[in-house]
Enzyme design. Structure first.
Site, PDB file in Angstrom:
ATOM      1  N   LYS A 177       0.843  -1.202   0.000  1.00  0.00           N
ATOM      2  CA  LYS A 177       0.000   0.000   0.000  1.00  0.00           C
ATOM      3  C   LYS A 177       0.874   1.246   0.000  1.00  0.00           C
ATOM      4  O   LYS A 177       1.763   1.386   0.833  1.00  0.00           O
ATOM      5  CB  LYS A 177      -0.889  -0.005   1.245  1.00  0.00           C
ATOM      6  N   THR A 208      -8.366   9.380   8.817  1.00  0.00           N
ATOM      7  CA  THR A 208      -7.974   8.150   8.111  1.00  0.00           C
ATOM      8  C   THR A 208      -7.675   7.017   9.097  1.00  0.00           C
ATOM      9  O   THR A 208      -6.900   6.114   8.797  1.00  0.00           O
ATOM     10  CB  THR A 208      -6.709   8.407   7.252  1.00  0.00           C
ATOM     11  N   GLY A 210      -7.919   3.688  10.623  1.00  0.00           N
ATOM     12  CA  GLY A 210      -8.461   2.387  10.205  1.00  0.00           C
ATOM     13  C   GLY A 210      -8.451   2.105   8.713  1.00  0.00           C
ATOM     14  O   GLY A 210      -9.104   1.162   8.260  1.00  0.00           O
ATOM     15  N   THR A 211      -7.687   2.856   7.945  1.00  0.00           N
ATOM     16  CA  THR A 211      -7.679   2.620   6.491  1.00  0.00           C
ATOM     17  C   THR A 211      -7.143   1.224   6.142  1.00  0.00           C
ATOM     18  O   THR A 211      -7.694   0.528   5.294  1.00  0.00           O
ATOM     19  CB  THR A 211      -6.831   3.677   5.736  1.00  0.00           C
ATOM     20  N   GLY A 212      -6.049   0.844   6.817  1.00  0.00           N
ATOM     21  CA  GLY A 212      -5.425  -0.447   6.512  1.00  0.00           C
ATOM     22  C   GLY A 212      -6.330  -1.606   6.903  1.00  0.00           C
ATOM     23  O   GLY A 212      -6.471  -2.585   6.148  1.00  0.00           O
ATOM     24  N   CYS A 213      -6.947  -1.498   8.081  1.00  0.00           N
ATOM     25  CA  CYS A 213      -7.862  -2.552   8.552  1.00  0.00           C
ATOM     26  C   CYS A 213      -9.023  -2.694   7.565  1.00  0.00           C
ATOM     27  O   CYS A 213      -9.441  -3.802   7.206  1.00  0.00           O
ATOM     28  CB  CYS A 213      -8.436  -2.201   9.929  1.00  0.00           C
TER      29      CYS A 213
END
Ligand SMILES: Nc1ncnc2c1ncn2[C@@H]1O[C@H](COP(=O)(O)OP(=O)(O)OP(=O)(O)O)[C@@H](O)[C@H]1O
Ligand SMILES: Cc1ncc(COP(=O)(O)O)c(N)n1
Length: 268
Positions: A177, A208, A210-213
């Site tokens: 990412k 932003t 929690g974007t990865g989760c």
């Protein structure tokens, strides 16, 4: 293609403020339209301003949660998020090996956006040696990929080279990412004969958390619904971009992305 009867599972930490971790995962599963289940690995006392404290659960209760789920409702796909110590990692790996799930999406969570270390230093080796090899797709952000590979990443070429290095650890795919680089929000999918670029505009948003989760849960949902890896990443990238675009202010710090903007005009 929503099908709320298709089971998905998250193995991750709890975020008391609801923006990341288990809570973000379950919101994503529901919004995309799968039946979400959870195995909690740790409890964080957390809000939009930061992580205040963490308590890991024991390997035993984590194993029992996994067994309880798999012996009754076998998930079509699962994701793994925060797993903070080596005991937890080894317990998860040995338990999952008994059930041999096809789709494991591994988000190698290391440091929260607010700067708290969610993966203990001594757990890095176990993550690399035991967890990454059993993943179908690993989704590191740039700092995580640098930590795993020991190499710096400054551009797309570096993302490709480091991605190939992580691929050699054994997963089927690596989705790196690019949220932490400058310019467009570019993610790259690397596989044995695969190099795909997924590009979206970068939106200047404060919220932003929690974007990865959210991205890894979206991929899990789409795989469970029967999409292949390419469609799953494409649809999930679209999902996270919309969720970031519609993110909102709640709390005093970095707010969450928005899973339910489609329903907003129905709310009084
Ligand atoms: N400002 C932004 N605008 C558009 N897309 C973004 C932005 N920031 C991140 N993304 C995208 O969001 C997804 C998650 O990437 P990111 O690099 O933020 O993950 P992460 O650092 O693991 O997230 P987290 O810190 O929540 O664990 C990727 O698809 C990335 O390209
Ligand atoms: C329980 C848990 N899991 C993952 C994250 C990472 O998310 P972020 O980097 O957005 O803080 C988090 N903060 N808390």
């Amino acid at each position: 293609m929503r099908n709320y009867k298709v089971p998905t599972l998250t193995i991750a930490g709890s975020d008391s403020s609801g923006g990341a971790g288990i809570q973000a995962d379950l919101k994503t599963f529901s919004a995309i339209g799968t039946y979400g289940m959870s195995v909690i690995t740790a409890i964080t006392a957390q809000n939009t301003q930061g992580v205040l404290d963490v308590e890991d659960l024991s390997g035993k209760i984590i194993r029992k949660q996994i067994e309880a789920v798999f012996n009754d409702i076998y998930p079509k796909a699962l994701k793994i998020g925060m797993v903070s110590n080596p005991e937890i990692i080894l317990e998860i790996v040995s338990t999952l090996k008994k059930y041999n799930p096809k789709f494991i999406v591994l988000d190698p969570v290391m440091i929260s956006k607010s700067g708290y270390c969610l993966l203990k230093k001594e757990a890095k080796d176990s993550l690399i040696k035991h967890l990454i090899p059993i993943a179908y797709v690993v989704t590191p952000n740039i700092p995580e990929a640098e930590e795993i590979s020991g190499q710096k990443i400054n551009n797309l070429e570096d993302m490709k080279n480091v991605g190939e290095k992580i691929l050699n650890l054994g997963p089927k795919y690596v989705l790196m990412k690019g949220g932490h680089l400058e310019g467009d929000a570019i993610d790259v999918l690397i596989g044995k004969d695969t190099f795909e670029i997924y590009k979206e505009n970068r939106f200047n948003r404060k919220n932003t958390h929690g974007t990865g989760c959210t991205l890894s849960s979206a991929i899990t949902s789409h795989l469970a619904l029967g999409y292949d890896i390419f469609e799953s990443v494409k649809l999930s990238k679209k999902y996270i971009t919309e969720a970031i675009t519609h993110s909102f202010d709640i709390g005093k710090g970095v707010g969450p992305v928005n899973h339910f903007y489609e329903f907003e005009d129905r709310i009084e």
